[in-house]
Design a protein around this motif. Structure first.
Motif, PDB file in Angstrom:
ATOM      1  N   SER A 176       0.829  -1.205   0.000  1.00 18.32           N
ATOM      2  CA  SER A 176       0.000   0.000   0.000  1.00 18.32           C
ATOM      3  C   SER A 176       0.868   1.262   0.000  1.00 18.32           C
ATOM      4  O   SER A 176       0.583   2.224  -0.725  1.00 18.32           O
ATOM      5  N   LYS A 177       1.943   1.257   0.785  1.00 26.28           N
ATOM      6  CA  LYS A 177       2.850   2.407   0.820  1.00 26.28           C
ATOM      7  C   LYS A 177       3.537   2.603  -0.525  1.00 26.28           C
ATOM      8  O   LYS A 177       3.658   3.734  -1.020  1.00 26.28           O
ATOM      9  N   ARG A 178       3.970   1.510  -1.122  1.00 24.43           N
ATOM     10  CA  ARG A 178       4.617   1.618  -2.434  1.00 24.43           C
ATOM     11  C   ARG A 178       3.645   2.163  -3.482  1.00 24.43           C
ATOM     12  O   ARG A 178       4.030   2.995  -4.320  1.00 24.43           O
ATOM     13  N   LEU A 179       2.418   1.706  -3.436  1.00 27.50           N
ATOM     14  CA  LEU A 179       1.425   2.187  -4.393  1.00 27.50           C
ATOM     15  C   LEU A 179       1.176   3.681  -4.219  1.00 27.50           C
ATOM     16  O   LEU A 179       1.096   4.415  -5.213  1.00 27.50           O
ATOM     17  N   ARG A 180       1.082   4.149  -2.975  1.00 24.30           N
ATOM     18  CA  ARG A 180       0.851   5.579  -2.733  1.00 24.30           C
ATOM     19  C   ARG A 180       2.015   6.425  -3.240  1.00 24.30           C
ATOM     20  O   ARG A 180       1.808   7.459  -3.900  1.00 24.30           O
ATOM     21  N   TRP A 181       3.250   6.003  -2.953  1.00 28.09           N
ATOM     22  CA  TRP A 181       4.408   6.760  -3.429  1.00 28.09           C
ATOM     23  C   TRP A 181       4.471   6.756  -4.957  1.00 28.09           C
ATOM     24  O   TRP A 181       4.820   7.766  -5.575  1.00 28.09           O
ATOM     25  N   PHE A 182       4.129   5.633  -5.571  1.00 19.25           N
ATOM     26  CA  PHE A 182       4.144   5.531  -7.031  1.00 19.25           C
ATOM     27  C   PHE A 182       3.123   6.486  -7.654  1.00 19.25           C
ATOM     28  O   PHE A 182       3.424   7.188  -8.621  1.00 19.25           O
ATOM     29  N   ILE A 183       1.921   6.514  -7.098  1.00 19.87           N
ATOM     30  CA  ILE A 183       0.878   7.411  -7.610  1.00 19.87           C
ATOM     31  C   ILE A 183       1.312   8.866  -7.463  1.00 19.87           C
ATOM     32  O   ILE A 183       1.139   9.681  -8.382  1.00 19.87           O
ATOM     33  N   LEU A 184       1.891   9.214  -6.319  1.00 18.36           N
ATOM     34  CA  LEU A 184       2.387  10.575  -6.111  1.00 18.36           C
ATOM     35  C   LEU A 184       3.488  10.917  -7.104  1.00 18.36           C
ATOM     36  O   LEU A 184       3.555  12.039  -7.618  1.00 18.36           O
ATOM     37  N   ASN A 185       4.355   9.949  -7.391  1.00 16.87           N
ATOM     38  CA  ASN A 185       5.440  10.175  -8.340  1.00 16.87           C
ATOM     39  C   ASN A 185       4.902  10.406  -9.746  1.00 16.87           C
ATOM     40  O   ASN A 185       5.324  11.355 -10.434  1.00 16.87           O
ATOM     41  N   ILE A 186       3.964   9.567 -10.179  1.00 13.94           N
ATOM     42  CA  ILE A 186       3.345   9.732 -11.501  1.00 13.94           C
ATOM     43  C   ILE A 186       2.627  11.076 -11.598  1.00 13.94           C
ATOM     44  O   ILE A 186       2.737  11.796 -12.602  1.00 13.94           O
ATOM     45  N   PHE A 187       1.890  11.421 -10.550  1.00 12.00           N
ATOM     46  CA  PHE A 187       1.168  12.700 -10.526  1.00 12.00           C
ATOM     47  C   PHE A 187       2.150  13.864 -10.642  1.00 12.00           C
ATOM     48  O   PHE A 187       1.926  14.808 -11.412  1.00 12.00           O
ATOM     49  N   SER A 188       3.241  13.807  -9.903  1.00 13.60           N
ATOM     50  CA  SER A 188       4.234  14.885  -9.910  1.00 13.60           C
ATOM     51  C   SER A 188       4.893  15.020 -11.275  1.00 13.60           C
ATOM     52  O   SER A 188       5.104  16.140 -11.757  1.00 13.60           O
ATOM     53  N   ILE A 189       5.219  13.901 -11.902  1.00 12.87           N
ATOM     54  CA  ILE A 189       5.811  13.946 -13.243  1.00 12.87           C
ATOM     55  C   ILE A 189       4.836  14.573 -14.238  1.00 12.87           C
ATOM     56  O   ILE A 189       5.218  15.427 -15.050  1.00 12.87           O
ATOM     57  N   SER A 190       3.576  14.178 -14.163  1.00 15.14           N
ATOM     58  CA  SER A 190       2.561  14.706 -15.080  1.00 15.14           C
ATOM     59  C   SER A 190       2.383  16.210 -14.921  1.00 15.14           C
ATOM     60  O   SER A 190       2.346  16.955 -15.913  1.00 15.14           O
ATOM     61  N   ILE A 191       2.294  16.675 -13.678  1.00 14.96           N
ATOM     62  CA  ILE A 191       2.122  18.114 -13.426  1.00 14.96           C
ATOM     63  C   ILE A 191       3.361  18.891 -13.845  1.00 14.96           C
ATOM     64  O   ILE A 191       3.258  19.990 -14.411  1.00 14.96           O
ATOM     65  N   SER A 192       4.541  18.335 -13.588  1.00 12.74           N
ATOM     66  CA  SER A 192       5.773  19.036 -13.981  1.00 12.74           C
ATOM     67  C   SER A 192       5.850  19.175 -15.505  1.00 12.74           C
ATOM     68  O   SER A 192       6.262  20.229 -16.015  1.00 12.74           O
ATOM     69  N   LEU A 193       5.442  18.131 -16.241  1.00  9.57           N
ATOM     70  CA  LEU A 193       5.435  18.215 -17.704  1.00  9.57           C
ATOM     71  C   LEU A 193       4.435  19.250 -18.206  1.00  9.57           C
ATOM     72  O   LEU A 193       4.688  19.954 -19.191  1.00  9.57           O
ATOM     73  N   TYR A 194       3.302  19.345 -17.515  1.00 12.95           N
ATOM     74  CA  TYR A 194       2.300  20.350 -17.871  1.00 12.95           C
ATOM     75  C   TYR A 194       2.869  21.763 -17.733  1.00 12.95           C
ATOM     76  O   TYR A 194       2.746  22.596 -18.641  1.00 12.95           O
ATOM     77  N   PHE A 195       3.534  22.034 -16.607  1.00 13.56           N
ATOM     78  CA  PHE A 195       4.113  23.365 -16.393  1.00 13.56           C
ATOM     79  C   PHE A 195       5.280  23.619 -17.343  1.00 13.56           C
ATOM     80  O   PHE A 195       5.476  24.758 -17.792  1.00 13.56           O
ATOM     81  N   TYR A 196       6.039  22.568 -17.665  1.00  9.15           N
ATOM     82  CA  TYR A 196       7.151  22.749 -18.608  1.00  9.15           C
ATOM     83  C   TYR A 196       6.619  23.096 -20.000  1.00  9.15           C
ATOM     84  O   TYR A 196       7.189  23.961 -20.688  1.00  9.15           O
ATOM     85  N   TYR A 197       5.523  22.464 -20.395  1.00 13.41           N
ATOM     86  CA  TYR A 197       4.895  22.782 -21.683  1.00 13.41           C
ATOM     87  C   TYR A 197       4.448  24.244 -21.704  1.00 13.41           C
ATOM     88  O   TYR A 197       4.689  24.963 -22.700  1.00 13.41           O
ATOM     89  N   ARG A 198       3.807  24.702 -20.643  1.00 10.54           N
ATOM     90  CA  ARG A 198       3.365  26.102 -20.585  1.00 10.54           C
ATOM     91  C   ARG A 198       4.553  27.054 -20.607  1.00 10.54           C
ATOM     92  O   ARG A 198       4.498  28.108 -21.262  1.00 10.54           O
TER      93      ARG A 198
END
Length: 245
Positions: A176-198
């Motif tokens: 469960s802990k690994r899944l939560r960290w993984f989801i947070l990591n994916i979310f962070s990568i996605s948001i960072s790419l969004y801001f980099y595109y802008r």
């Protein structure tokens, strides 16, 4: 004359995962204090309030020396942990289809070793030295990291077990802990790419800093994911011995 230094597994793991956090915090903080204008400057010539990791660790001193020293000290422990973790998962006796399981875990461990290797490459080859190697190493680090995390989670949740051997509470907590960290990591990568595109297409004030903020979170969540092994080995009284001349 040889002497032995005994280090508990928990102390060893704390050292391995606290050191990169210290390196990131100290390099970013120093860049903000002594190199703010240069480290936050971009081609857009708009205001920003945070430097990128690349600028913080590769462009200025003593930040570059701090980052490289920390990862010089941290690299061998991280490789040792990856090797010990592979041995740990290969010694599970409740897993069905053991021959395929061994192959999958070795593949998964290969992604882990590659992740650590690409991290070393982007650490010691900065973007203003050989830019294409630094960029390729960063992309490869992210891809290998995601593949390792995803494959580990898929194994934890879906690999068949021998009949009548169910998950214990510790195993449920760890996956469960690994899944939560993984989801947070994916979310962070996605948001960072969004801001980099802008940032690239619209050159808005402070947008690059938002990219930098989520870039920090990507690194922290990656460390958080790997540090779950501390809970997995918390009950083991393992002593690691170093020979010192």
């Amino acid at each position: 004359m040889l002497s032995r230094i005994h280090v508990s597994m928990r102390q060893f793991l704390w050292f391995a995962y606290i050191l990169p956090c210290f390196a990131l915090l100290s390099c970013v903080s120093l860049s903000l204090v002594k190199d703010f204008e240069k480290s936050t400057h971009t081609h857009c010539n708009v205001s920003n309030f945070l430097p990128s990791i690349s600028a913080s660790i590769g462009d200025y001193e003593p930040q570059r020396f701090i980052w490289r020293l920390c990862f010089a000290l941290d690299s061998i422990p991280r490789y040792i942990i990856a090797y010990l973790q592979l041995n740990h998962v290969l010694n599970r006796h409740h897993i069905d289809y053991p021959e395929y399981y061994t192959l999958v875990q070795i593949t998964n461990s290969t992604f882990h070793f590659l992740e650590l290797t690409f991290l070393l490459l982007l650490t010691y080859i900065s973007s203003n030295e050989i830019r294409w190697i630094h960029e390729c190493s960063f992309v490869s680090f992210i891809l290998c990291s995601l593949l390792h995390m995803l494959l580990t989670i898929l194994i934890d949740y879906f690999w068949p077990r021998i009949i009548n051997i169910s998950l214990n509470e510790q195993e449920k907590s760890l996956r469960s802990k690994r899944l939560r960290w993984f989801i947070l990591n994916i979310f962070s990568i996605s948001i960072s790419l969004y801001f980099y595109y802008r940032h690239i297409h619209f050159c808005e004030p402070n947008i690059y800093s938002m990219f930098c903020l989520f870039e920090y979170i990507v690194v922290i969540t990656n460390i958080g994911y790997h540090s779950v092994v501390m809970n997995e080995w918390s009950q083991q009284e393992v002593q690691i011995q170093f020979l010192v001349i």
